[in-house]
Design a protein around this motif. Structure first.
Motif, PDB file in Angstrom:
ATOM      1  N   GLY A  53      54.987  52.842  33.960  1.00 43.10           N
ATOM      2  CA  GLY A  53      54.721  54.025  33.266  1.00 43.10           C
ATOM      3  C   GLY A  53      53.080  54.706  33.373  1.00 43.10           C
ATOM      4  O   GLY A  53      52.753  54.746  34.587  1.00 43.10           O
ATOM      5  N   ASP A  54      52.645  55.320  32.405  1.00 40.40           N
ATOM      6  CA  ASP A  54      51.429  55.988  32.638  1.00 40.40           C
ATOM      7  C   ASP A  54      50.233  55.088  33.337  1.00 40.40           C
ATOM      8  O   ASP A  54      50.168  53.909  32.861  1.00 40.40           O
ATOM      9  N   VAL A  55      49.551  55.774  34.146  1.00 43.57           N
ATOM     10  CA  VAL A  55      48.421  55.101  34.936  1.00 43.57           C
ATOM     11  C   VAL A  55      47.219  55.327  33.948  1.00 43.57           C
ATOM     12  O   VAL A  55      46.793  56.105  33.737  1.00 43.57           O
ATOM     13  N   GLU A  56      47.025  54.200  33.420  1.00 40.51           N
ATOM     14  CA  GLU A  56      46.040  54.181  32.325  1.00 40.51           C
ATOM     15  C   GLU A  56      45.337  52.623  32.573  1.00 40.51           C
ATOM     16  O   GLU A  56      46.028  51.730  32.029  1.00 40.51           O
ATOM     17  N   ALA A  57      44.058  52.916  32.868  1.00 41.63           N
ATOM     18  CA  ALA A  57      43.213  51.335  33.106  1.00 41.63           C
ATOM     19  C   ALA A  57      43.191  50.602  31.777  1.00 41.63           C
ATOM     20  O   ALA A  57      43.244  49.396  31.824  1.00 41.63           O
ATOM     21  N   SER A  58      43.117  51.170  30.677  1.00 41.14           N
ATOM     22  CA  SER A  58      42.897  50.359  29.528  1.00 41.14           C
ATOM     23  C   SER A  58      44.134  49.743  28.944  1.00 41.14           C
ATOM     24  O   SER A  58      44.307  48.845  28.128  1.00 41.14           O
ATOM     25  N   ARG A  59      45.503  49.801  29.817  1.00 47.50           N
ATOM     26  CA  ARG A  59      46.840  49.149  29.546  1.00 47.50           C
ATOM     27  C   ARG A  59      46.690  47.778  30.333  1.00 47.50           C
ATOM     28  O   ARG A  59      47.629  47.080  29.803  1.00 47.50           O
ATOM     29  N   VAL A  60      45.745  47.484  31.081  1.00 51.74           N
ATOM     30  CA  VAL A  60      45.592  46.241  31.624  1.00 51.74           C
ATOM     31  C   VAL A  60      44.807  45.144  30.616  1.00 51.74           C
ATOM     32  O   VAL A  60      43.893  45.405  30.230  1.00 51.74           O
ATOM     33  N   SER A  61      45.308  44.087  30.253  1.00 49.50           N
ATOM     34  CA  SER A  61      44.877  43.184  29.320  1.00 49.50           C
ATOM     35  C   SER A  61      43.647  42.544  29.737  1.00 49.50           C
ATOM     36  O   SER A  61      43.440  42.561  31.172  1.00 49.50           O
ATOM     37  N   PRO A  62      42.755  42.013  28.914  1.00 48.36           N
ATOM     38  CA  PRO A  62      41.298  41.490  29.371  1.00 48.36           C
ATOM     39  C   PRO A  62      41.785  40.134  30.515  1.00 48.36           C
ATOM     40  O   PRO A  62      40.901  39.898  31.322  1.00 48.36           O
ATOM     41  N   ASP A  63      42.763  39.285  30.285  1.00 49.27           N
ATOM     42  CA  ASP A  63      43.398  38.202  31.327  1.00 49.27           C
ATOM     43  C   ASP A  63      43.447  38.966  32.484  1.00 49.27           C
ATOM     44  O   ASP A  63      42.772  38.246  33.494  1.00 49.27           O
ATOM     45  N   TRP A  64      44.268  39.791  32.709  1.00 46.41           N
ATOM     46  CA  TRP A  64      44.458  40.399  34.003  1.00 46.41           C
ATOM     47  C   TRP A  64      43.378  41.028  34.524  1.00 46.41           C
ATOM     48  O   TRP A  64      43.089  41.328  35.680  1.00 46.41           O
ATOM     49  N   HIS A  65      42.490  41.786  33.740  1.00 46.97           N
ATOM     50  CA  HIS A  65      41.387  42.537  34.397  1.00 46.97           C
ATOM     51  C   HIS A  65      40.418  41.442  34.985  1.00 46.97           C
ATOM     52  O   HIS A  65      39.878  41.787  36.111  1.00 46.97           O
ATOM     53  N   GLY A  66      40.159  40.301  34.336  1.00 46.98           N
ATOM     54  CA  GLY A  66      39.353  39.098  34.848  1.00 46.98           C
ATOM     55  C   GLY A  66      40.051  39.004  36.392  1.00 46.98           C
ATOM     56  O   GLY A  66      39.102  38.860  37.347  1.00 46.98           O
ATOM     57  N   TRP A  67      41.254  38.877  36.378  1.00 48.42           N
ATOM     58  CA  TRP A  67      41.651  38.527  37.657  1.00 48.42           C
ATOM     59  C   TRP A  67      41.557  39.619  38.715  1.00 48.42           C
ATOM     60  O   TRP A  67      41.181  39.308  39.841  1.00 48.42           O
ATOM     61  N   LEU A  68      41.830  40.724  38.297  1.00 45.84           N
ATOM     62  CA  LEU A  68      41.913  41.994  39.019  1.00 45.84           C
ATOM     63  C   LEU A  68      40.522  41.998  39.824  1.00 45.84           C
ATOM     64  O   LEU A  68      40.267  42.497  41.148  1.00 45.84           O
ATOM     65  N   HIS A  69      39.277  41.800  39.061  1.00 44.09           N
ATOM     66  CA  HIS A  69      38.021  42.147  39.399  1.00 44.09           C
ATOM     67  C   HIS A  69      37.381  40.895  39.841  1.00 44.09           C
ATOM     68  O   HIS A  69      36.075  40.570  40.080  1.00 44.09           O
ATOM     69  N   PHE A  70      38.120  39.742  40.433  1.00 47.44           N
ATOM     70  CA  PHE A  70      37.616  38.399  40.841  1.00 47.44           C
ATOM     71  C   PHE A  70      37.003  37.663  39.732  1.00 47.44           C
ATOM     72  O   PHE A  70      36.010  36.817  40.486  1.00 47.44           O
ATOM     73  N   THR A  71      36.887  37.888  38.852  1.00 51.61           N
ATOM     74  CA  THR A  71      36.053  36.922  37.719  1.00 51.61           C
ATOM     75  C   THR A  71      36.651  35.477  37.926  1.00 51.61           C
ATOM     76  O   THR A  71      35.865  34.589  37.616  1.00 51.61           O
ATOM     77  N   TRP A  72      37.892  35.517  37.962  1.00 52.96           N
ATOM     78  CA  TRP A  72      38.625  34.012  38.065  1.00 52.96           C
ATOM     79  C   TRP A  72      39.608  34.174  39.077  1.00 52.96           C
ATOM     80  O   TRP A  72      40.280  35.216  39.526  1.00 52.96           O
ATOM     81  N   ASN A  73      40.009  33.303  39.806  1.00 57.70           N
ATOM     82  CA  ASN A  73      40.801  33.041  40.884  1.00 57.70           C
ATOM     83  C   ASN A  73      42.485  32.748  40.492  1.00 57.70           C
ATOM     84  O   ASN A  73      43.424  33.525  41.128  1.00 57.70           O
ATOM     85  N   GLU A  74      42.677  32.043  39.451  1.00 59.22           N
ATOM     86  CA  GLU A  74      43.827  31.726  38.877  1.00 59.22           C
ATOM     87  C   GLU A  74      44.521  32.955  37.813  1.00 59.22           C
ATOM     88  O   GLU A  74      43.733  33.523  37.399  1.00 59.22           O
ATOM     89  N   THR A  75      45.707  33.402  38.097  1.00 65.13           N
ATOM     90  CA  THR A  75      46.238  34.400  37.351  1.00 65.13           C
ATOM     91  C   THR A  75      46.522  33.677  36.190  1.00 65.13           C
ATOM     92  O   THR A  75      46.556  32.599  35.825  1.00 65.13           O
ATOM     93  N   PRO A  76      46.603  34.762  35.036  1.00 66.00           N
ATOM     94  CA  PRO A  76      46.554  34.236  33.656  1.00 66.00           C
ATOM     95  C   PRO A  76      48.168  33.570  33.552  1.00 66.00           C
ATOM     96  O   PRO A  76      48.279  33.002  32.486  1.00 66.00           O
TER      97      PRO A  76
END
Length: 124
Positions: A53-76
């Motif tokens: 749907g709409d491209v809106e960065a706030s639609r990414v949950s904090p769990d996946w946000h951490g994975w996207l930004h290499f905060t942790w290596n394992e996916t949620p």
């Protein structure tokens, strides 16, 4: 219609170039509750999301946000984060929508509250 929009816009899901790049180089690693799909390249140096749907960065949950930004290596999905009982569920940022906060007396309210302590200035 989706193919035509993907040629000329980036805010209606992914562009044609991003779809081509994802098909060639991407490996799907997971999907969140909103239907957003998460990918990375073969060597794991790039990570990205294809929004449902709409491209809106706030639609990414904090769990996946951490994975996207290499905060942790394992996916949620592989290693779910522990959540506290007092944590609220993730919400999309409502700024610019009808669900945005409108303080008392705001013109956006259906019936703005009348103020008895305010008198509008009138030029003489």
């Amino acid at each position: 219609m989706r193919s035509i929009l993907s040629l000329i816009t980036w805010w209606n899901r992914e562009t044609l170039g991003m779809r081509w790049f994802t098909w060639r180089k991407g490996t799907k690693v997971g999907e969140d509750a909103d239907g957003n799909q998460f990918f990375q390249n073969k060597d794991g140096t790039r990570r990205w999301v294809i929004y449902n749907g709409d491209v809106e960065a706030s639609r990414v949950s904090p769990d996946w946000h951490g994975w996207l930004h290499f905060t942790w290596n394992e996916t949620p999905e592989d290693a779910p984060l522990p959540h506290k009982t007092w944590e609220k569920p993730h919400e999309v940022n409502p700024t610019g929508t009808l669900n945005a906060y409108a303080p008392a007396g705001s013109l956006r309210q259906a019936t703005p509250a009348s103020r008895s302590d305010y008198e509008a200035w009138q030029p003489e």
